[in-house]
Scaffold this motif. Structure first.
Motif, PDB file in Angstrom:
ATOM      1  N   UNK A   9      15.739  11.369   0.203  1.00 27.89           N
ATOM      2  CA  UNK A   9      15.778  10.757  -1.165  1.00 27.89           C
ATOM      3  C   UNK A   9      15.609   9.150  -1.218  1.00 27.89           C
ATOM      4  N   UNK A  10      14.625   8.521  -1.197  1.00 27.85           N
ATOM      5  CA  UNK A  10      14.570   7.195  -1.342  1.00 27.85           C
ATOM      6  C   UNK A  10      15.111   6.591  -2.545  1.00 27.85           C
ATOM      7  N   UNK A  11      15.645   5.472  -2.373  1.00 28.91           N
ATOM      8  CA  UNK A  11      16.183   4.543  -3.745  1.00 28.91           C
ATOM      9  C   UNK A  11      15.022   4.078  -4.478  1.00 28.91           C
ATOM     10  N   UNK A  12      14.758   4.183  -5.844  1.00 25.43           N
ATOM     11  CA  UNK A  12      13.803   3.805  -6.539  1.00 25.43           C
ATOM     12  C   UNK A  12      14.017   2.264  -6.487  1.00 25.43           C
ATOM     13  N   UNK A  13      12.832   1.384  -6.299  1.00 28.10           N
ATOM     14  CA  UNK A  13      12.977   0.289  -6.510  1.00 28.10           C
ATOM     15  C   UNK A  13      11.441  -0.551  -6.601  1.00 28.10           C
ATOM     16  N   UNK A  14      11.261  -1.006  -7.802  1.00 30.76           N
ATOM     17  CA  UNK A  14       9.717  -1.585  -7.829  1.00 30.76           C
ATOM     18  C   UNK A  14       9.637  -2.971  -7.246  1.00 30.76           C
ATOM     19  N   UNK A  15       9.409  -2.913  -5.819  1.00 34.98           N
ATOM     20  CA  UNK A  15       9.406  -4.477  -5.224  1.00 34.98           C
ATOM     21  C   UNK A  15       7.787  -4.295  -4.458  1.00 34.98           C
ATOM     22  N   UNK A  16       7.405  -5.526  -4.414  1.00 30.62           N
ATOM     23  CA  UNK A  16       6.126  -5.799  -3.813  1.00 30.62           C
ATOM     24  C   UNK A  16       6.353  -6.034  -2.282  1.00 30.62           C
ATOM     25  N   UNK A  17       5.334  -5.725  -1.516  1.00 29.22           N
ATOM     26  CA  UNK A  17       5.275  -5.948  -0.015  1.00 29.22           C
ATOM     27  C   UNK A  17       6.552  -5.538   0.670  1.00 29.22           C
ATOM     28  N   UNK A  18       7.053  -4.527   0.559  1.00 25.93           N
ATOM     29  CA  UNK A  18       8.206  -4.112   1.023  1.00 25.93           C
ATOM     30  C   UNK A  18       7.843  -2.676   1.488  1.00 25.93           C
ATOM     31  N   UNK A  19       7.282  -2.132   2.735  1.00 29.73           N
ATOM     32  CA  UNK A  19       7.233  -0.895   3.143  1.00 29.73           C
ATOM     33  C   UNK A  19       8.395  -0.392   3.641  1.00 29.73           C
ATOM     34  N   UNK A  20       9.040   0.720   3.023  1.00 31.74           N
ATOM     35  CA  UNK A  20      10.205   1.312   3.527  1.00 31.74           C
ATOM     36  C   UNK A  20       9.932   2.294   4.540  1.00 31.74           C
ATOM     37  N   UNK A  21      10.248   2.131   5.951  1.00 31.64           N
ATOM     38  CA  UNK A  21      10.165   3.134   6.771  1.00 31.64           C
ATOM     39  C   UNK A  21      11.209   4.102   7.052  1.00 31.64           C
ATOM     40  N   UNK A  22      10.865   5.345   6.866  1.00 27.92           N
ATOM     41  CA  UNK A  22      11.734   6.519   7.015  1.00 27.92           C
ATOM     42  C   UNK A  22      11.959   6.426   8.560  1.00 27.92           C
ATOM     43  N   UNK A  23      10.897   6.407   9.399  1.00 31.36           N
ATOM     44  CA  UNK A  23      11.021   6.347  10.814  1.00 31.36           C
ATOM     45  C   UNK A  23      10.085   5.608  11.292  1.00 31.36           C
ATOM     46  N   UNK A  24      10.052   5.196  12.676  1.00 31.15           N
ATOM     47  CA  UNK A  24       9.130   4.183  13.196  1.00 31.15           C
ATOM     48  C   UNK A  24       9.157   4.476  14.807  1.00 31.15           C
ATOM     49  N   UNK A  25       8.132   4.838  15.391  1.00 31.87           N
ATOM     50  CA  UNK A  25       8.100   5.033  16.792  1.00 31.87           C
ATOM     51  C   UNK A  25       7.022   4.279  17.412  1.00 31.87           C
TER      52      UNK A  25
ATOM     53  N   UNK B 239      10.132  -2.831  14.902  1.00 32.66           N
ATOM     54  CA  UNK B 239      10.456  -4.042  15.276  1.00 32.66           C
ATOM     55  C   UNK B 239      11.651  -4.784  14.478  1.00 32.66           C
ATOM     56  N   UNK B 240      12.610  -3.871  13.813  1.00 33.92           N
ATOM     57  CA  UNK B 240      13.618  -4.215  13.178  1.00 33.92           C
ATOM     58  C   UNK B 240      13.661  -5.419  12.206  1.00 33.92           C
ATOM     59  N   UNK B 241      12.408  -5.181  11.381  1.00 35.26           N
ATOM     60  CA  UNK B 241      12.164  -6.339  10.264  1.00 35.26           C
ATOM     61  C   UNK B 241      12.992  -5.888   8.862  1.00 35.26           C
ATOM     62  N   UNK B 242      13.956  -6.898   8.310  1.00 33.87           N
ATOM     63  CA  UNK B 242      14.780  -6.278   7.259  1.00 33.87           C
ATOM     64  C   UNK B 242      13.882  -5.953   6.151  1.00 33.87           C
ATOM     65  N   UNK B 243      12.584  -6.539   5.729  1.00 37.13           N
ATOM     66  CA  UNK B 243      11.717  -6.107   4.878  1.00 37.13           C
ATOM     67  C   UNK B 243      11.422  -4.631   4.993  1.00 37.13           C
ATOM     68  N   UNK B 244      11.399  -4.042   6.041  1.00 38.89           N
ATOM     69  CA  UNK B 244      10.898  -2.763   6.431  1.00 38.89           C
ATOM     70  C   UNK B 244      11.984  -1.645   6.269  1.00 38.89           C
TER      71      UNK B 244
ATOM     72  N   UNK C 226       7.109   4.424   3.138  1.00 35.26           N
ATOM     73  CA  UNK C 226       6.892   4.384   1.674  1.00 35.26           C
ATOM     74  C   UNK C 226       6.136   3.107   1.073  1.00 35.26           C
ATOM     75  N   UNK C 227       4.906   3.362   0.628  1.00 31.25           N
ATOM     76  CA  UNK C 227       4.116   2.297   0.179  1.00 31.25           C
ATOM     77  C   UNK C 227       4.734   1.655  -1.087  1.00 31.25           C
ATOM     78  N   UNK C 228       4.883   0.201  -1.098  1.00 32.55           N
ATOM     79  CA  UNK C 228       5.260  -0.570  -2.069  1.00 32.55           C
ATOM     80  C   UNK C 228       4.469  -0.771  -3.324  1.00 32.55           C
ATOM     81  N   UNK C 229       5.276  -1.053  -4.381  1.00 31.81           N
ATOM     82  CA  UNK C 229       4.412  -1.784  -5.532  1.00 31.81           C
ATOM     83  C   UNK C 229       3.389  -2.975  -5.201  1.00 31.81           C
ATOM     84  N   UNK C 230       2.363  -2.796  -5.702  1.00 25.67           N
ATOM     85  CA  UNK C 230       1.355  -3.761  -5.315  1.00 25.67           C
ATOM     86  C   UNK C 230       0.351  -3.512  -4.136  1.00 25.67           C
ATOM     87  N   UNK C 231       0.622  -2.329  -3.619  1.00 24.74           N
ATOM     88  CA  UNK C 231      -0.143  -1.732  -2.389  1.00 24.74           C
ATOM     89  C   UNK C 231      -0.946  -0.722  -3.131  1.00 24.74           C
TER      90      UNK C 231
END
Length: 195
Positions: A44-60, A160-165, A73-78
């Motif tokens: 259950x992702x937190x709703x937030x209308x942000x631009x250029x922030x891809x929220x990663x559920x998992x990454x390998x 790559x542990x980027x905070x925006x992700x 999850x793709x951001x607003x603006x994408x």
């Protein structure tokens, strides 16, 4: 801060609260996927209308390299904002990828069960992407080769542990199986992922 455990009517789950921080993730030691697999995620992702922030559920592994699998999850603006996308390159994709986007918004503060099935059986070969038990995308004939990233998997952030992700929200269930789930099993899992 690390993810914290919470419990409600859905059972125990990991919480990834705001603000985004690079230390809030779960690492799973590197492993190799076989040619068939099923990945189940209930979140259950937190709703937030942000631009250029891809929220990663998992990454390998990074999405640009061969042998990677990522869910975000793709951001607003994408294109297709708020929808779930899976990026996958198996061991012989050589720069082409499978990008599968859900057709429903996935950041609406509701629990969703997302199931990725990759089937290497010649008769049923392909990749199928389900949301809450409903088939949303299929790439028949695709996949079926081993995936062998050379880094640890990260849950809740890009590898790559980027905070925006960083993911914000809750993850109630995450599991991987070395075989392809059937349609009937997918429907059962969607209603009760612990079954």
């Amino acid at each position: 801060p690390t993810p914290t455990w919470g419990v409600d009517h859905t059972g125990p789950h990991l919480k990834f609260p705001k603000p985004r921080v690079v230390t809030r993730y779960v690492a799973i030691t590197d492993f190799t996927y076989g040619p068939s697999l099923t990945i189940i995620t209930r979140a259950k992702p937190t709703p937030e209308p942000v631009v250029d922030v891809f929220k990663y559920v998992f990454s390998h592994a990074n999405i640009q390299v061969v042998s990677n699998i990522n869910m975000y999850i793709r951001p607003e603006g994408a294109s297709n904002p708020g929808t779930m996308t899976i990026s996958l390159l198996d061991s012989n994709d050589a720069g082409t990828g499978i990008y599968t986007a859900s057709i429903v918004r996935w950041d609406d503060n509701k629990w969703r069960t997302v199931i990725l099935v990759i089937d290497s059986n010649v008769a049923t070969k392909g990749m199928r992407f389900y949301v809450d038990g409903v088939l949303h995308r299929a790439a028949l004939g695709a996949g079926g080769d081993a995936i062998n990233p050379i880094v640890d998997m990260k849950i809740g952030i890009r590898v790559n542990i980027a905070d925006k992700s960083a993911f914000t929200g809750e993850i109630g269930f995450f599991a991987m199986y070395p075989n392809a789930a059937t349609e009937s099993l997918v429907r059962k899992i969607a209603t009760d992922p612990w079954s």
